[in-house]
Design an enzyme around this catalytic site. Structure first.
Site, PDB file in Angstrom:
ATOM      1  N   CYS A  87       6.014  -2.802   8.313  1.00  0.00           N
ATOM      2  CA  CYS A  87       6.937  -3.510   7.437  1.00  0.00           C
ATOM      3  C   CYS A  87       6.836  -5.012   7.691  1.00  0.00           C
ATOM      4  O   CYS A  87       6.883  -5.460   8.836  1.00  0.00           O
ATOM      5  CB  CYS A  87       8.343  -2.993   7.707  1.00  0.00           C
ATOM      6  SG  CYS A  87       9.608  -4.221   7.835  1.00  0.00           S
ATOM      7  N   GLU A  88       6.664  -5.770   6.614  1.00  0.00           N
ATOM      8  CA  GLU A  88       6.431  -7.201   6.801  1.00  0.00           C
ATOM      9  C   GLU A  88       7.708  -7.970   7.134  1.00  0.00           C
ATOM     10  O   GLU A  88       7.644  -9.130   7.515  1.00  0.00           O
ATOM     11  CB  GLU A  88       5.756  -7.811   5.563  1.00  0.00           C
ATOM     12  CG  GLU A  88       6.611  -7.882   4.327  1.00  0.00           C
ATOM     13  CD  GLU A  88       5.817  -8.416   3.135  1.00  0.00           C
ATOM     14  OE1 GLU A  88       4.577  -8.389   3.168  1.00  0.00           O
ATOM     15  OE2 GLU A  88       6.463  -8.853   2.168  1.00  0.00           O
ATOM     16  N   HIS A  89       8.851  -7.352   7.003  1.00  0.00           N
ATOM     17  CA  HIS A  89      10.104  -8.043   7.316  1.00  0.00           C
ATOM     18  C   HIS A  89      10.449  -7.962   8.798  1.00  0.00           C
ATOM     19  O   HIS A  89      11.093  -8.858   9.334  1.00  0.00           O
ATOM     20  CB  HIS A  89      11.255  -7.456   6.491  1.00  0.00           C
ATOM     21  CG  HIS A  89      11.015  -7.560   5.026  1.00  0.00           C
ATOM     22  ND1 HIS A  89      11.250  -6.527   4.141  1.00  0.00           N
ATOM     23  CD2 HIS A  89      10.521  -8.578   4.282  1.00  0.00           C
ATOM     24  CE1 HIS A  89      10.923  -6.910   2.918  1.00  0.00           C
ATOM     25  NE2 HIS A  89      10.476  -8.141   2.978  1.00  0.00           N
ATOM     26  N   HIS A  90      10.070  -6.878   9.439  1.00  0.00           N
ATOM     27  CA  HIS A  90      10.427  -6.698  10.850  1.00  0.00           C
ATOM     28  C   HIS A  90       9.213  -6.448  11.757  1.00  0.00           C
ATOM     29  O   HIS A  90       9.364  -6.351  12.966  1.00  0.00           O
ATOM     30  CB  HIS A  90      11.397  -5.523  11.003  1.00  0.00           C
ATOM     31  CG  HIS A  90      12.643  -5.655  10.177  1.00  0.00           C
ATOM     32  ND1 HIS A  90      12.738  -5.172   8.894  1.00  0.00           N
ATOM     33  CD2 HIS A  90      13.823  -6.261  10.443  1.00  0.00           C
ATOM     34  CE1 HIS A  90      13.934  -5.459   8.407  1.00  0.00           C
ATOM     35  NE2 HIS A  90      14.612  -6.114   9.321  1.00  0.00           N
ATOM     36  N   GLN A 128       6.593  -1.102   1.155  1.00  0.00           N
ATOM     37  CA  GLN A 128       6.121   0.159   0.577  1.00  0.00           C
ATOM     38  C   GLN A 128       5.876   0.055  -0.936  1.00  0.00           C
ATOM     39  O   GLN A 128       4.933   0.640  -1.463  1.00  0.00           O
ATOM     40  CB  GLN A 128       7.141   1.274   0.885  1.00  0.00           C
ATOM     41  CG  GLN A 128       6.649   2.658   0.464  1.00  0.00           C
ATOM     42  CD  GLN A 128       7.638   3.757   0.814  1.00  0.00           C
ATOM     43  OE1 GLN A 128       8.354   3.652   1.800  1.00  0.00           O
ATOM     44  NE2 GLN A 128       7.687   4.810   0.013  1.00  0.00           N
ATOM     45  N   HIS A 156      10.956   4.519   7.647  1.00  0.00           N
ATOM     46  CA  HIS A 156      10.863   3.127   8.096  1.00  0.00           C
ATOM     47  C   HIS A 156      11.603   2.956   9.415  1.00  0.00           C
ATOM     48  O   HIS A 156      12.820   3.136   9.476  1.00  0.00           O
ATOM     49  CB  HIS A 156      11.462   2.190   7.035  1.00  0.00           C
ATOM     50  CG  HIS A 156      10.645   2.117   5.787  1.00  0.00           C
ATOM     51  ND1 HIS A 156       9.948   0.987   5.427  1.00  0.00           N
ATOM     52  CD2 HIS A 156      10.397   3.042   4.820  1.00  0.00           C
ATOM     53  CE1 HIS A 156       9.308   1.219   4.290  1.00  0.00           C
ATOM     54  NE2 HIS A 156       9.566   2.449   3.898  1.00  0.00           N
ATOM     55  N   CYS A 158      12.344   0.286  10.839  1.00  0.00           N
ATOM     56  CA  CYS A 158      13.320  -0.816  10.789  1.00  0.00           C
ATOM     57  C   CYS A 158      14.663  -0.319  10.268  1.00  0.00           C
ATOM     58  O   CYS A 158      15.705  -0.890  10.584  1.00  0.00           O
ATOM     59  CB  CYS A 158      12.791  -1.991   9.973  1.00  0.00           C
ATOM     60  SG  CYS A 158      12.495  -1.655   8.238  1.00  0.00           S
TER      61      CYS A 158
HETATM   62 ZN   LIG Z   1      11.666  -3.694   7.731  1.00  0.00          ZN
END
Ligand SMILES: [Zn+2]
Length: 199
Positions: A87-90, A128, A156, A158
Protein backbone atom coordinates in the site's frame (compact mmCIF):
# COMPACT_ATOMS: atom_id res chain seq x y z
CA UNK A 1 23.25 -28.82 -10.53
CA UNK A 2 20.12 -28.27 -8.51
CA UNK A 3 18.05 -25.14 -8.82
CA UNK A 4 19.84 -22.10 -7.50
CA UNK A 5 18.05 -18.94 -6.58
CA UNK A 6 19.92 -15.88 -7.76
CA UNK A 7 19.07 -12.54 -6.25
CA UNK A 8 20.68 -9.38 -7.47
CA UNK A 9 20.57 -6.08 -5.66
CA UNK A 10 21.97 -2.73 -6.65
CA UNK A 11 24.83 -2.12 -4.20
CA UNK A 12 24.49 1.64 -3.98
CA UNK A 13 20.72 1.49 -3.48
CA UNK A 14 21.14 -1.23 -0.86
CA UNK A 15 23.72 0.70 1.15
CA UNK A 16 21.72 3.96 1.01
CA UNK A 17 18.58 2.13 2.14
CA UNK A 18 20.52 0.42 4.94
CA UNK A 19 21.61 3.81 6.32
CA UNK A 20 18.06 5.06 6.26
CA UNK A 21 16.55 1.97 7.88
CA UNK A 22 19.24 1.97 10.56
CA UNK A 23 18.28 5.53 11.36
CA UNK A 24 14.57 4.64 11.31
CA UNK A 25 15.18 1.80 13.80
CA UNK A 26 16.97 4.26 16.09
CA UNK A 27 14.23 6.87 15.76
CA UNK A 28 11.67 4.25 16.74
CA UNK A 29 13.51 3.78 20.03
CA UNK A 30 15.52 0.66 19.30
CA UNK A 31 19.23 -0.07 19.42
CA UNK A 32 20.31 -0.97 15.86
CA UNK A 33 23.52 -2.48 17.26
CA UNK A 34 21.92 -5.11 19.44
CA UNK A 35 22.48 -8.63 18.17
CA UNK A 36 19.06 -9.33 16.70
CA UNK A 37 18.95 -6.06 14.78
CA UNK A 38 22.47 -5.89 13.40
CA UNK A 39 21.56 -7.27 10.00
CA UNK A 40 18.03 -5.91 9.96
CA UNK A 41 18.73 -2.75 7.91
CA UNK A 42 20.31 -4.89 5.20
CA UNK A 43 17.44 -7.39 5.28
CA UNK A 44 14.84 -4.62 4.98
CA UNK A 45 16.83 -2.91 2.22
CA UNK A 46 16.84 -6.12 0.18
CA UNK A 47 13.26 -7.07 1.00
CA UNK A 48 11.99 -3.63 -0.05
CA UNK A 49 13.82 -3.87 -3.36
CA UNK A 50 12.23 -7.28 -3.89
CA UNK A 51 8.77 -5.90 -3.03
CA UNK A 52 9.21 -3.08 -5.55
CA UNK A 53 10.94 -5.00 -8.35
CA UNK A 54 7.94 -4.33 -10.58
CA UNK A 55 9.39 -0.93 -11.50
CA UNK A 56 12.01 -2.80 -13.50
CA UNK A 57 9.59 -5.17 -15.21
CA UNK A 58 7.86 -4.31 -18.47
CA UNK A 59 4.49 -6.07 -18.38
CA UNK A 60 3.71 -5.22 -22.00
CA UNK A 61 6.97 -6.86 -23.06
CA UNK A 62 6.06 -9.99 -21.08
CA UNK A 63 2.79 -10.35 -23.00
CA UNK A 64 4.34 -9.43 -26.37
CA UNK A 65 6.98 -12.14 -25.89
CA UNK A 66 4.39 -14.93 -25.83
CA UNK A 67 1.59 -13.90 -28.19
CA UNK A 68 0.14 -16.49 -30.54
CA UNK A 69 -2.39 -16.19 -33.33
CA UNK A 70 -5.16 -18.62 -32.58
CA UNK A 71 -8.80 -18.80 -33.60
CA UNK A 72 -10.25 -19.02 -30.12
CA UNK A 73 -13.25 -16.98 -29.13
CA UNK A 74 -14.03 -18.65 -25.80
CA UNK A 75 -13.43 -16.95 -22.49
CA UNK A 76 -10.02 -17.75 -20.96
CA UNK A 77 -9.97 -17.52 -17.17
CA UNK A 78 -6.97 -17.63 -14.85
CA UNK A 79 -8.18 -17.50 -11.29
CA UNK A 80 -6.74 -17.56 -7.76
CA UNK A 81 -3.49 -15.89 -8.81
CA UNK A 82 -1.52 -15.08 -5.65
CA UNK A 83 -0.85 -11.39 -5.30
CA UNK A 84 1.42 -9.45 -2.94
CA UNK A 85 1.65 -5.69 -3.05
CA UNK A 86 2.51 -2.69 -0.89
CA UNK A 87 0.00 0.00 0.00
CA UNK A 88 1.48 3.31 -1.06
CA UNK A 89 -0.05 5.21 1.86
CA UNK A 90 1.53 3.17 4.65
CA UNK A 91 4.06 0.94 2.88
CA UNK A 92 2.41 -2.06 4.47
CA UNK A 93 1.48 -5.18 2.54
CA UNK A 94 -1.83 -5.91 0.95
CA UNK A 95 -2.28 -9.35 -0.51
CA UNK A 96 -4.84 -11.75 -1.85
CA UNK A 97 -5.97 -13.16 -5.14
CA UNK A 98 -6.45 -11.99 -8.69
CA UNK A 99 -9.00 -13.48 -11.07
CA UNK A 100 -8.47 -12.55 -14.70
CA UNK A 101 -10.30 -13.38 -17.91
CA UNK A 102 -10.16 -12.33 -21.51
CA UNK A 103 -12.00 -13.20 -24.68
CA UNK A 104 -9.46 -13.42 -27.52
CA UNK A 105 -9.92 -11.75 -30.85
CA UNK A 106 -7.36 -13.75 -32.80
CA UNK A 107 -4.51 -13.44 -30.29
CA UNK A 108 -3.85 -15.51 -27.18
CA UNK A 109 -0.93 -15.42 -24.75
CA UNK A 110 0.96 -18.12 -22.83
CA UNK A 111 -1.06 -18.69 -19.67
CA UNK A 112 1.92 -18.33 -17.35
CA UNK A 113 2.36 -14.74 -18.53
CA UNK A 114 -0.87 -13.56 -16.87
CA UNK A 115 0.43 -14.07 -13.29
CA UNK A 116 3.68 -12.35 -14.32
CA UNK A 117 1.70 -9.30 -15.40
CA UNK A 118 0.04 -9.31 -11.98
CA UNK A 119 3.50 -9.44 -10.37
CA UNK A 120 4.88 -6.65 -12.54
CA UNK A 121 2.19 -4.23 -11.35
CA UNK A 122 1.75 -5.49 -7.79
CA UNK A 123 5.46 -5.41 -6.86
CA UNK A 124 5.32 -1.63 -6.53
CA UNK A 125 3.84 0.94 -4.19
CA UNK A 126 0.21 0.66 -5.12
CA UNK A 127 -3.42 1.18 -4.33
CA UNK A 128 -5.66 -1.76 -5.11
CA UNK A 129 -7.93 0.30 -7.36
CA UNK A 130 -5.11 1.44 -9.64
CA UNK A 131 -3.50 -2.01 -9.65
CA UNK A 132 -6.77 -3.48 -10.96
CA UNK A 133 -6.95 -0.97 -13.79
CA UNK A 134 -3.27 -1.24 -14.74
CA UNK A 135 -3.57 -5.03 -15.14
CA UNK A 136 -6.75 -4.63 -17.20
CA UNK A 137 -5.33 -1.93 -19.47
CA UNK A 138 -2.08 -3.79 -20.08
CA UNK A 139 -3.93 -6.92 -21.25
CA UNK A 140 -6.45 -4.90 -23.27
CA UNK A 141 -3.83 -2.76 -25.03
CA UNK A 142 -1.43 -5.62 -25.75
CA UNK A 143 -3.70 -8.52 -26.77
CA UNK A 144 -6.57 -6.35 -28.04
CA UNK A 145 -9.15 -8.96 -27.02
CA UNK A 146 -12.93 -8.63 -27.17
CA UNK A 147 -12.93 -8.01 -23.45
CA UNK A 148 -10.89 -8.21 -20.26
CA UNK A 149 -12.11 -8.83 -16.71
CA UNK A 150 -10.01 -8.32 -13.61
CA UNK A 151 -11.20 -8.95 -10.05
CA UNK A 152 -8.89 -8.52 -7.05
CA UNK A 153 -9.70 -9.67 -3.52
CA UNK A 154 -7.18 -8.35 -1.00
CA UNK A 155 -6.57 -7.98 2.72
CA UNK A 156 -4.81 -4.78 3.72
CA UNK A 157 -2.44 -4.87 6.68
CA UNK A 158 -2.81 -1.10 7.08
CA UNK A 159 -6.49 -1.66 7.87
CA UNK A 160 -6.09 -4.85 9.89
CA UNK A 161 -3.07 -3.90 12.01
CA UNK A 162 -4.26 -0.39 12.70
CA UNK A 163 -7.74 -1.57 13.58
CA UNK A 164 -9.45 0.77 11.12
CA UNK A 165 -11.89 -1.89 10.05
CA UNK A 166 -12.92 -5.27 11.23
CA UNK A 167 -10.21 -7.90 11.13
CA UNK A 168 -10.23 -10.19 8.12
CA UNK A 169 -12.17 -7.78 5.93
CA UNK A 170 -11.47 -8.26 2.25
CA UNK A 171 -11.54 -5.47 -0.31
CA UNK A 172 -12.82 -6.43 -3.75
CA UNK A 173 -12.14 -4.33 -6.83
CA UNK A 174 -13.03 -5.05 -10.43
CA UNK A 175 -12.38 -3.59 -13.85
CA UNK A 176 -13.86 -4.67 -17.17
CA UNK A 177 -13.61 -3.83 -20.85
CA UNK A 178 -15.53 -4.83 -23.97
CA UNK A 179 -17.92 -7.75 -23.71
CA UNK A 180 -17.50 -7.97 -19.93
CA UNK A 181 -18.69 -4.39 -19.71
CA UNK A 182 -21.45 -4.48 -22.30
CA UNK A 183 -22.80 -8.00 -22.01
CA UNK A 184 -24.44 -9.03 -18.73
CA UNK A 185 -24.39 -12.74 -19.62
CA UNK A 186 -20.64 -12.66 -20.31
CA UNK A 187 -19.92 -10.89 -17.04
CA UNK A 188 -22.13 -13.34 -15.13
CA UNK A 189 -20.39 -16.30 -16.75
CA UNK A 190 -17.06 -14.91 -15.57
CA UNK A 191 -18.31 -14.32 -12.02
CA UNK A 192 -19.74 -17.86 -11.91
CA UNK A 193 -16.46 -19.34 -13.11
CA UNK A 194 -14.52 -17.39 -10.49
CA UNK A 195 -16.86 -18.50 -7.71
CA UNK A 196 -17.05 -22.12 -8.84
CA UNK A 197 -15.22 -24.61 -6.67
CA UNK A 198 -14.28 -27.67 -8.66
CA UNK A 199 -13.78 -30.52 -6.24
ZN1 LIG B 1 -2.60 1.73 3.57
Amino acid sequence: MAYKKIEQFDEKTTSELMKNYRSAIELLGEDPDREGLQKTPERIAKAMQFFTQGYNIDATEILNSAKFHEVVSEMIVVKDIELYSMCEHHMLPFFGKAHIAYIPDGTIVGLSKIPRVVDAFSRRLQVQERLTIEIRDCIQNTLKPKGVAVVLECSHMCMQMRGVQKQNSVTTTSAFTGLFLNNDATRKEFINLVQAKLN
